[in-house]
Design a protein around this motif. Sequence first.
Motif, short mmCIF file in Angstrom:
data_model
loop_
_atom_site.label_atom_id
_atom_site.label_comp_id
_atom_site.label_asym_id
_atom_site.label_seq_id
_atom_site.Cartn_x
_atom_site.Cartn_y
_atom_site.Cartn_z
N MET A 1 0.85 -1.20 0.00
CA MET A 1 0.00 0.00 0.00
C MET A 1 0.88 1.25 0.00
O MET A 1 1.64 1.48 0.92
CB MET A 1 -0.90 0.00 1.26
N GLN A 2 0.81 2.01 -1.06
CA GLN A 2 1.65 3.18 -1.21
C GLN A 2 0.88 4.45 -0.85
O GLN A 2 -0.34 4.53 -1.01
CB GLN A 2 2.15 3.29 -2.64
N LEU A 3 1.59 5.43 -0.37
CA LEU A 3 1.00 6.72 -0.08
C LEU A 3 1.12 7.64 -1.28
O LEU A 3 2.07 7.53 -2.06
CB LEU A 3 1.69 7.38 1.12
N ASN A 4 0.19 8.55 -1.39
CA ASN A 4 0.25 9.57 -2.43
C ASN A 4 1.05 10.74 -1.89
O ASN A 4 0.52 11.64 -1.25
CB ASN A 4 -1.17 10.01 -2.81
N PHE A 5 2.35 10.75 -2.16
CA PHE A 5 3.22 11.80 -1.64
C PHE A 5 3.06 13.12 -2.38
O PHE A 5 3.67 14.12 -2.01
CB PHE A 5 4.67 11.36 -1.67
N ASP A 6 2.21 13.13 -3.41
CA ASP A 6 1.89 14.38 -4.08
C ASP A 6 0.72 15.10 -3.41
O ASP A 6 0.36 16.20 -3.83
CB ASP A 6 1.55 14.13 -5.56
N TYR A 7 0.15 14.49 -2.41
CA TYR A 7 -1.00 15.06 -1.71
C TYR A 7 -0.62 16.44 -1.14
O TYR A 7 0.46 16.62 -0.57
CB TYR A 7 -1.41 14.12 -0.58
N ASP A 8 -1.53 17.40 -1.30
CA ASP A 8 -1.19 18.78 -0.93
C ASP A 8 -1.88 19.27 0.34
O ASP A 8 -1.84 20.47 0.64
CB ASP A 8 -1.50 19.74 -2.09
N LYS A 9 -2.48 18.36 1.11
CA LYS A 9 -3.12 18.76 2.36
C LYS A 9 -2.39 18.17 3.56
O LYS A 9 -3.00 17.67 4.51
CB LYS A 9 -4.60 18.38 2.36
N VAL A 10 -1.08 18.25 3.50
CA VAL A 10 -0.22 17.83 4.61
C VAL A 10 0.46 19.09 5.15
O VAL A 10 1.03 19.87 4.39
CB VAL A 10 0.85 16.83 4.12
N ILE A 11 0.38 19.28 6.46
CA ILE A 11 1.01 20.43 7.11
C ILE A 11 2.12 19.92 8.01
O ILE A 11 1.88 19.14 8.94
CB ILE A 11 -0.01 21.25 7.92
N LEU A 12 3.35 20.34 7.72
CA LEU A 12 4.52 19.95 8.51
C LEU A 12 4.87 21.10 9.44
O LEU A 12 4.94 22.25 9.02
CB LEU A 12 5.71 19.66 7.60
N THR A 13 5.11 20.79 10.72
CA THR A 13 5.53 21.81 11.67
C THR A 13 6.91 21.47 12.20
O THR A 13 7.22 20.32 12.46
CB THR A 13 4.54 21.93 12.85
N LYS A 14 7.74 22.50 12.34
CA LYS A 14 9.10 22.33 12.85
C LYS A 14 9.29 23.31 14.00
O LYS A 14 9.19 24.51 13.83
CB LYS A 14 10.12 22.62 11.74
N TYR A 15 9.54 22.76 15.20
CA TYR A 15 9.67 23.62 16.38
C TYR A 15 10.47 22.89 17.44
O TYR A 15 10.63 21.66 17.42
CB TYR A 15 8.29 23.99 16.92
N LEU A 16 10.98 23.65 18.38
CA LEU A 16 11.69 23.08 19.51
C LEU A 16 10.68 22.70 20.60
O LEU A 16 9.57 23.22 20.66
CB LEU A 16 12.70 24.08 20.06
N THR A 17 11.08 21.79 21.47
CA THR A 17 10.16 21.29 22.49
C THR A 17 9.66 22.42 23.38
O THR A 17 10.39 23.35 23.71
CB THR A 17 10.83 20.23 23.38
N GLY A 18 8.40 22.31 23.77
CA GLY A 18 7.79 23.32 24.62
C GLY A 18 7.33 24.55 23.87
O GLY A 18 6.88 25.53 24.48
#
Length: 238
Positions: A1-18
């Motif tokens: 089962m493969q994922l559609n990595f072209d999907y455009d409704k993914v939100i990535l967050t990058k932050y430090l703890t806390g």
Amino acid sequence: MQLNFDYDKVILTKYLTGGGGIFLQSCLGLNDDAVFMREDLVRMQLNNKLSIEKKLKYLLLATKQQSEKKIWDDWGFKYYFPPPEENYTLLKKYKLGSILTSRGARIHINIMKLEEIRNCIDNNKFLFFAFHEDHMFISALHRWKNSKVIIFKNEQKFSSTRVLGKYFNIDSFSSVTKFRFDQFKLNNLSYEWDCDWYYSRDKTVSEIEKLYDSFGLSGFNSEIISEFYDAWTNAIKS
């Protein structure tokens, strides 16, 4: 089962703890377009059994319980990463539960099943993945080419004001740095979140509304988000 990595409704967050990353994700999930990153809640929503009112009730109850127990658990969401699969080798070494970073700091992760992620994509729902470590974040950027990105700043300053949910010293991570926009050429729709905004409810709510507009999320409700904000800030300062 493969994922559609072209999907455009993914939100990535990058932050430090806390830094309040899961709080922001939860605010962005208080609508019918996005899911909370917890498998039982995902299934409920996809089966039309999780209304916005129930989502808020869940968050408020979990906030109250965490405050009373003096144990911050990010509303049961922990830190969610994309599931492992044959060609997604970065996470193949991780198992559900806790892991150790290269310098011994223990963090907890939950890996959603591939089937649940695919069901969200098939139902056109927004997904959220949170990252602290640069190499994992950059790998996700390469994989989810059409993802939206939120990069935080002033997390350590904000974390230092918290009583609950401050977590461990960020210096215990060897591969976590203060990721800046100029460190990586972002072609993704991206947004910089200033944790200083958390000191004001009105500012926090207004900036979240901008994110709703930027990312195409519907159903923004300032009253619901304000109620959640008040519960969260009261809990982490207690």
